[in-house]
Design a protein around this motif. Sequence first.
Motif, PDB file in Angstrom:
ATOM      1  N   TYR A 163       3.260  -8.122   5.736  1.00 28.46           N
ATOM      2  CA  TYR A 163       2.881  -9.486   6.095  1.00 28.46           C
ATOM      3  C   TYR A 163       4.094 -10.384   5.884  1.00 28.46           C
ATOM      4  N   PRO A 174      -6.379  -9.137  -1.384  1.00 27.40           N
ATOM      5  CA  PRO A 174      -7.506  -9.888  -1.951  1.00 27.40           C
ATOM      6  C   PRO A 174      -7.635  -9.685  -3.465  1.00 27.40           C
ATOM      7  N   GLU A 175      -7.383  -8.482  -3.930  1.00 25.08           N
ATOM      8  CA  GLU A 175      -7.418  -8.206  -5.373  1.00 25.08           C
ATOM      9  C   GLU A 175      -6.282  -8.946  -6.080  1.00 25.08           C
ATOM     10  N   ASP A 214       0.889  -3.818   1.651  1.00 25.97           N
ATOM     11  CA  ASP A 214      -0.396  -3.263   1.202  1.00 25.97           C
ATOM     12  C   ASP A 214      -1.481  -4.314   1.425  1.00 25.97           C
ATOM     13  N   HIS A 215      -1.925  -4.423   2.662  1.00 27.14           N
ATOM     14  CA  HIS A 215      -2.871  -5.468   3.059  1.00 27.14           C
ATOM     15  C   HIS A 215      -4.205  -5.353   2.322  1.00 27.14           C
ATOM     16  N   ASN A 216      -4.622  -4.157   2.035  1.00 28.28           N
ATOM     17  CA  ASN A 216      -5.922  -3.947   1.390  1.00 28.28           C
ATOM     18  C   ASN A 216      -5.973  -4.478  -0.036  1.00 28.28           C
ATOM     19  N   ARG A 217      -4.841  -4.548  -0.708  1.00 28.07           N
ATOM     20  CA  ARG A 217      -4.834  -4.983  -2.112  1.00 28.07           C
ATOM     21  C   ARG A 217      -4.566  -6.477  -2.278  1.00 28.07           C
TER      22      ARG A 217
END
Length: 123
Positions: free
Chosen positions: A70, A39-40, A34-37
């Motif tokens: 990743y 940074p969070e 879940d690449h989008n999460r």
Amino acid sequence: MEFLEIGGSEPFRSYWEMYLSRGLLLVFVVDSADHNRLPEAKEHLHRLIGTNPILPLVVFANKQDLEAAYRITDIHEALALSEVGNDRKVFLFGTQVTENGSEIPSAMQDARDLIAHLAADVQ
């Protein structure tokens, strides 16, 4: 040894710091695919560990079996683990659930042994 698992979704985050103050170490799990999460996840991780500069940290980069995941070096960079402090013990494991869920992967066995060792050292 007692473990407390608190979910990562918004309603549960208010409990994190309350329980972390009594913890011997932090086990932080991220979804490697879940690449989008990420940074969070990085933001929350650094906020949590910022309150205790020596709390040992074990990170599980889960779902390593997925093609979109990743790799460990990417997770290390995405979570900025090199910035968590020189006095903190930091460990990063790539994890995945086996297809039938009955076999415990060797990385998880190693992580279990490490967590037991770290907890024993702190007490």
